[in-house]
Design a protein around this motif. Structure first.
Motif, short mmCIF file in Angstrom:
data_model
loop_
_atom_site.label_atom_id
_atom_site.label_comp_id
_atom_site.label_asym_id
_atom_site.label_seq_id
_atom_site.Cartn_x
_atom_site.Cartn_y
_atom_site.Cartn_z
N LYS A 99 0.84 -1.20 0.00
CA LYS A 99 0.00 0.00 0.00
C LYS A 99 0.88 1.25 0.00
O LYS A 99 2.05 1.21 0.38
CB LYS A 99 -0.90 0.03 1.23
CG LYS A 99 -1.75 -1.19 1.42
CD LYS A 99 -2.99 -1.12 0.58
CE LYS A 99 -3.89 -2.29 0.94
NZ LYS A 99 -5.16 -2.22 0.28
N ALA A 100 0.28 2.38 -0.35
CA ALA A 100 1.03 3.64 -0.47
C ALA A 100 0.81 4.53 0.75
O ALA A 100 -0.23 4.46 1.41
CB ALA A 100 0.60 4.38 -1.73
N VAL A 101 1.79 5.37 1.01
CA VAL A 101 1.67 6.40 2.04
C VAL A 101 0.42 7.23 1.72
O VAL A 101 0.16 7.58 0.56
CB VAL A 101 2.93 7.30 2.08
CG1 VAL A 101 2.71 8.50 2.96
CG2 VAL A 101 4.13 6.48 2.53
N GLY A 102 -0.36 7.51 2.76
CA GLY A 102 -1.60 8.27 2.60
C GLY A 102 -2.84 7.40 2.58
O GLY A 102 -3.94 7.89 2.84
N GLU A 103 -2.69 6.11 2.27
CA GLU A 103 -3.85 5.22 2.24
C GLU A 103 -4.31 4.88 3.65
O GLU A 103 -3.52 4.84 4.59
CB GLU A 103 -3.52 3.91 1.51
CG GLU A 103 -3.52 4.04 0.01
CD GLU A 103 -3.49 2.68 -0.67
OE1 GLU A 103 -4.47 1.92 -0.53
OE2 GLU A 103 -2.48 2.39 -1.32
N THR A 104 -5.60 4.62 3.77
CA THR A 104 -6.19 4.12 4.99
C THR A 104 -6.65 2.70 4.71
O THR A 104 -7.29 2.44 3.69
CB THR A 104 -7.38 4.99 5.43
OG1 THR A 104 -6.90 6.32 5.65
CG2 THR A 104 -8.02 4.47 6.70
N VAL A 105 -6.28 1.77 5.59
CA VAL A 105 -6.61 0.35 5.39
C VAL A 105 -7.36 -0.19 6.60
O VAL A 105 -7.11 0.21 7.73
CB VAL A 105 -5.34 -0.49 5.14
CG1 VAL A 105 -4.66 -0.07 3.85
CG2 VAL A 105 -4.35 -0.40 6.28
N GLU A 106 -8.29 -1.09 6.32
CA GLU A 106 -8.99 -1.81 7.37
C GLU A 106 -8.48 -3.24 7.37
O GLU A 106 -8.32 -3.85 6.32
CB GLU A 106 -10.50 -1.80 7.12
CG GLU A 106 -11.13 -0.46 7.34
CD GLU A 106 -12.65 -0.50 7.23
OE1 GLU A 106 -13.21 -1.53 6.81
OE2 GLU A 106 -13.27 0.52 7.56
N TRP A 107 -8.23 -3.76 8.58
CA TRP A 107 -7.69 -5.12 8.69
C TRP A 107 -8.39 -5.87 9.81
O TRP A 107 -8.37 -5.44 10.96
CB TRP A 107 -6.19 -5.06 8.97
CG TRP A 107 -5.58 -6.42 8.89
CD1 TRP A 107 -5.12 -7.17 9.93
CD2 TRP A 107 -5.36 -7.20 7.71
NE1 TRP A 107 -4.64 -8.37 9.47
CE2 TRP A 107 -4.78 -8.42 8.11
CE3 TRP A 107 -5.62 -7.00 6.36
CZ2 TRP A 107 -4.45 -9.43 7.22
CZ3 TRP A 107 -5.29 -8.01 5.46
CH2 TRP A 107 -4.69 -9.19 5.89
N PRO A 108 -9.03 -7.00 9.49
CA PRO A 108 -9.69 -7.78 10.53
C PRO A 108 -8.67 -8.59 11.34
O PRO A 108 -7.86 -9.32 10.78
CB PRO A 108 -10.61 -8.72 9.72
CG PRO A 108 -9.94 -8.84 8.39
CD PRO A 108 -9.20 -7.55 8.16
N THR A 109 -8.70 -8.42 12.66
CA THR A 109 -7.88 -9.25 13.54
C THR A 109 -8.82 -10.29 14.16
O THR A 109 -10.01 -10.33 13.84
CB THR A 109 -7.21 -8.42 14.65
OG1 THR A 109 -8.23 -7.92 15.52
CG2 THR A 109 -6.39 -7.27 14.08
N ALA A 110 -8.31 -11.07 15.06
CA ALA A 110 -9.14 -12.10 15.69
C ALA A 110 -10.27 -11.48 16.52
O ALA A 110 -11.32 -12.09 16.70
CB ALA A 110 -8.28 -13.00 16.56
N THR A 111 -10.07 -10.27 17.02
CA THR A 111 -11.04 -9.67 17.94
C THR A 111 -11.75 -8.42 17.43
O THR A 111 -12.77 -8.04 17.98
CB THR A 111 -10.36 -9.31 19.27
OG1 THR A 111 -9.27 -8.42 19.00
CG2 THR A 111 -9.82 -10.55 19.97
#
Length: 125
Positions: A99-111
């Motif tokens: 991913k590039a600087v400036g992007e916002t990412v969502e990431w599912p963890t276990a909780t």
């Protein structure tokens, strides 16, 4: 929707192997499989400087807490949590790699689902 991942062939293969070994949750598998399917593979020397990759210092903001985190993303065998050296295959690494600087990412963890804004990425000296 985020942009296409840009990965070196080595990182692409590492993530693909990680998926094959079922080392991620089902929701992470869906995200990574789709990301790899559309990824652009480049040689290390052709990787843009604003793309998160291995051997980078990564600074992100946890959007839910507004905390800034700075870690070194390294190969899995070099990871040392107490020295802020995170594996590229850690949750934070997988969420941001390619991913590039400036992007916002969502990431599912276990909780929970973590949301990170990528603030900077610099090569480790």
């Amino acid at each position: 929707m985020s942009t296409k991942l840009i990965l070196t062939t080595g990182i692409y293969d590492l993530i693909k192997d990680h998926l094959r070994r079922k080392k991620v949750t089902k929701s992470q598998e869906v995200i990574l499989t789709e990301g790899l399917r559309n990824a652009k593979q480049v040689l290390r020397r052709d990787l843009p400087k604003d793309i998160v990759s291995v051997n980078n210092i990564l600074r992100v903001k946890d959007v839910s807490t507004n905390d800034e985190i700075e870690v070194k993303l390294v190969a899995p065998d070099k990871a040392k949590f107490k020295k802020d050296k995170y594996s590229i295959l850690s949750n934070l690494g997988l969420a941001t790699v390619g991913k590039a600087v400036g992007e916002t990412v969502e990431w599912p963890t276990a909780t929970e689902i973590k949301t990170y804004q990528i603030l900077a990425t610099l090569p480790i000296d």
